[in-house]
Enzyme design. Structure first.
Site, PDB file in Angstrom:
ATOM      1  N   HIS A 260       0.838  -1.207   0.000  1.00 45.48           N
ATOM      2  CA  HIS A 260       0.000   0.000   0.000  1.00 45.48           C
ATOM      3  C   HIS A 260       0.873   1.257   0.000  1.00 45.48           C
ATOM      4  O   HIS A 260       0.698   2.152  -0.827  1.00 45.48           O
ATOM      5  CB  HIS A 260      -0.910  -0.031   1.238  1.00 45.48           C
ATOM      6  N   GLU A 261       1.839   1.317   0.911  1.00 43.06           N
ATOM      7  CA  GLU A 261       2.691   2.517   0.999  1.00 43.06           C
ATOM      8  C   GLU A 261       3.596   2.645  -0.224  1.00 43.06           C
ATOM      9  O   GLU A 261       3.919   3.762  -0.638  1.00 43.06           O
ATOM     10  CB  GLU A 261       3.513   2.494   2.290  1.00 43.06           C
ATOM     11  N   HIS A 264       1.728   4.662  -2.739  1.00 45.41           N
ATOM     12  CA  HIS A 264       1.852   6.107  -2.482  1.00 45.41           C
ATOM     13  C   HIS A 264       3.249   6.605  -2.878  1.00 45.41           C
ATOM     14  O   HIS A 264       3.396   7.621  -3.547  1.00 45.41           O
ATOM     15  CB  HIS A 264       1.648   6.397  -0.988  1.00 45.41           C
ATOM     16  N   GLU A 290      -4.695   7.820  -3.114  1.00 43.55           N
ATOM     17  CA  GLU A 290      -5.231   6.554  -2.597  1.00 43.55           C
ATOM     18  C   GLU A 290      -5.511   5.576  -3.740  1.00 43.55           C
ATOM     19  O   GLU A 290      -5.414   4.366  -3.557  1.00 43.55           O
ATOM     20  CB  GLU A 290      -6.502   6.842  -1.780  1.00 43.55           C
TER      21      GLU A 290
END
Lengths: 497, 497
Positions: A260-261, A264, A290
């Site tokens: 997930h990170e 980003h 997101e």
């Protein structure tokens, strides 16, 4: 002699560099800062904020902006036009909010998070209510100042998702909610996949996290992976750092927090170097940001093809760990499970958590709901959506930090990001027909190159919605996300929809 | 309403907080920053420097200073008077140097370090000479602007050691040099203690370093120990971090670098919290700072009593390591060895290296020496002092970074620090007669408490020389240092002096 636009950009770039310094301080605080330095760090951050605030409100910006907006050469350049759009919006925002109000918001929110944390620890919403009332009153006032007679919630939304409107969101979320509920109800009636159990060495988890981060395209020569209490990504350009966390009994927490990170961080790393320290040099909105973290984590990272590769990596990292085949592994990492907490929710139920918050916070801002009946409102809506009751506020209305620090308008960007991820995923599959074959052998660049070229490298060049449209070629709506979820979970749970 | 003094101090404290942020960036750069972030970090540091420079030259400071200096209430308060003294000196300094010259120095020194590093790598002084000439010309000009008709070298010295004069230093160093040379000659005729050999696990070295740092009073709740290429201490107040380095074949490098940096860091940690972010809230001068690192490292850390305890810790960390008794260990860590490099010199020869640089740099500034004959001058003086010839400039005139970045006036503070350490050590032994008995069992607080109470906690309250006198009760001179060295090394090497 420098033009007004050039002078302005020099000032803006320097402010951008200072803003990045403040982000590095924030990273330091969450990862390496000695615990006894906290109070002193507060003074240091406050000094940085004072400098940044003064620069962002500098009267010369107004003059430069007027001159640059009247400059035909500037208007002919799409990059310059985009910079003007961002700088104008930020400058007007800063000037619409009276100094007194801005200072009062800063004062109240600097302590309100502590009050919230204590109330949550004691499971006592009444202990937080007076503070939340204060914060809400200030944000209503700020929203009204920003709205100039328009919709107050829309005005607050612009801080996180420029160009978005509550009308649009309400329509989109209104279409999502019944389809999500129907799908979740169907899944609940089906047999659940197994959970993972056992103990997973945390050093091995971190090594796997770094390996997977690289595989997903994160450039470690311009970033690093550390442990922190909450996973986050921080920084832009050539210094974008992520954190993750480990739990001995749950290797997927570390694995998917990292992916997930990386979504980003890869966005920030991929933005054109020409935009460094300018408004174009960072992700264009929370929703678009997101969309990147979610498509990395879910549409790619939890796909059958990708989990096949990840299963092999897990076996290498941990040996036998109780799941013996790739298909069971795929079902396990996509397990739908009931729970109270948004941040622990599965891909399917996550948006229901967000939609609940969106409706409640909009009602709070629009004065259709007051703090005194918020807990009641939360609990009723939760039971209606999830089918079971909240038994204590730390599992309900007190679980998220956002409102305590005045972040009204932030929550919907989570679901907007999922909707955008759905759109991007559909376009990606259209353009890369053999995607699964590549993911299955760990060739994630088939996906990440597409995202970089079609979306990430452009940074803030286009407004958020246009950023998605540029990448996909179509107007974004909830259709692709729902088609994806319905297909995936029908297959996973043997449903006939 | 706030007085001029109060307004000034608010401004100064905020500047101090921002300066500390810049120090944290520097720490980040040397320890955790990804290698690909260097160029971007340069822009970030430059933006911070621009902000700091503007604040330090703020015209309001001049007005506040004049008002505060005329304020009887301010003058009656010793802390306020000390703040005025520091702020006035810094403000006048900033205003004596023309903007054009300051900018030119910043421009030239931002690239000269790279030229020096390349010349050193190629062992080619001629490649560095043109750049050094530029730097020297600018520093001569800056010195003249600061000196206002007085001594130019003295003017530069004030940046590192306020109140010191070349006359004083020359007298002190003139007395040191022959006694050091005589002692070194005698040592050279005697039998040398054994060296350490073997391989020492670098993880175990770091664990030992942290343990020893705590034993020497470093507060780890407000600091941390990391690895870096060059050991340093960074920060003030409640966030003071140190770095150290490890070499597999030399455990003493890590051990004594750590103790040295703990001396610097303990000073910063011990300063009264009332002085945080003000000019009083940091070590008062380079010389006084070095007195702390040196007394921790040498007078305490290399004493027979302390090495007895350290020997036991080494045995616990590494098992048998080829030195079998505490006395041999004591002799080994105090081994006098020939060498070209200042930073690798032993306690005895270190000052000879510094005195050489002091005389050369003073001659350069006073136009008694020019860059074209500097290498020659260095080599002749080196052979005269050390008895053997420099065979290449990386072992001679190119070994130190200081001159390349314009640090003229810095070198003498190293030896001044040693002289001050000698004075403090004599007073410490006078006041704590059972010091050795305590050090022998690892009770270093007998020494560190004395230093904290008599010197460290006062920060910049008194000028440097007065700071030492306040702690010792007497005028500082080189006598105590020489008595200490002569006694210690006569005993170690069986000399009769």
């Amino acid at each position: 002699m420098q033009s007004a636009y050039e002078q302005m950009m020099e000032h803006v770039r320097e402010t951008g560099a200072l803003g990045h310094v403040a982000q590095r301080l924030g990273w330091d605080q969450e990862t390496v800062m000695p615990r006894g330095s906290a109070s002193q760090r507060g003074d240091e951050m406050a000094a940085m904020e004072t400098v940044l605030h003064a620069r962002r409100g500098d009267a010369r910006l107004g003059e430069w902006l007027s001159e640059a907006e009247a400059d035909a050469a500037v208007q002919a350049d799409p990059v310059a036009r985009a910079n003007l759009r961002h700088i104008r919006r930020d400058f007007d925002r800063a000037n619409k909010v009276p100094q007194r109000l801005a200072a009062e918001i800063a004062r109240v929110t600097s302590v309100s998070q502590g009050v919230w944390a204590e109330a949550r620890a004691k499971d006592d919403f009444a202990a937080f209510a007076p503070t939340l009332k204060e914060v809400l009153a200030l944000k209503r006032e700020e929203g009204a100042a920003l709205a100039d007679g328009g919709d107050v919630y829309d005005a607050l939304l612009q801080d996180y998702e420029p160009g978005a409107t509550a009308e649009q969101l309400t329509q989109m979320f209104g279409a999502l909610r019944p389809r999500l509920k129907a799908l979740i109800d169907a899944v609940r009636g089906a047999e659940a996949p197994p959970k993972v159990s056992g103990t997973f060495d945390e050093g091995a988890q971190m090594r796997l996290a770094r390996h997977v981060a690289k595989t997903f395209g994160y450039d470690m020569s311009r970033g690093r992976v550390d442990k922190a209490v909450h996973p986050f990504s921080s920084g832009s350009g050539n210094d974008v750092r992520i954190t993750t966390r480990t739990a001995a009994d749950d290797p997927f927490n570390c694995l998917y927090s990292t992916i997930h990170e990386v979504g980003h961080a890869s966005y920030e790393q991929a933005i054109s170097q020409d935009y460094l320290f300018t408004p174009l040099g960072q992700g264009v909105s929370m929703g678009v940001h997101e969309s990147q973290s979610r498509i990395y984590e879910n549409q790619i990272g939890r796909s059958r093809a990708m989990t096949g590769w990840l299963f092999g990596q897990m076996r290498e990292a941990f040996g036998g760990f109780g799941i013996d085949d790739a298909e069971t592994f795929y079902r396990t990492v996509n397990r739908v499970h009931d729970g109270y907490i948004r941040t622990e929710a599965d891909e399917l139920q996550y948006n229901l958590h967000v939609l609940l918050r969106y409706d409640l916070e909009r009602a709070l801002i629009e004065r259709e709901l007051e703090v005194d009946t918020l807990e009641e409102g939360w609990n009723a809506r939760f039971e209606a959506d999830f089918g079971f009751a909240v038994e204590r506020p730390s599992n309900g209305v007190l679980q998220d930090v956002h409102w305590s620090v005045g972040l009204f308008g932030y929550f919907p960007t989570y679901s907007l990001g999922n909707v955008y991820a759905g759109c991007l995923h559909e376009a990606l599959r259209r353009d890369v027909p053999d995607l699964d074959a590549r993911l299955a052998v760990g060739e994630v660049e088939a996906a990440t190159d597409w995202l970089r070229d079609n979306l990430q490298r452009h940074g803030g060049l286009r407004p958020p919605r246009e950023t998605i449209m540029h990448a996909t070629g179509t107007e974004p709506d909830e259709g692709p996300l729902m088609r994806y979820l319905e297909t995936k979970f029908s297959d996973l749970y043997g449903l006939s929809i």
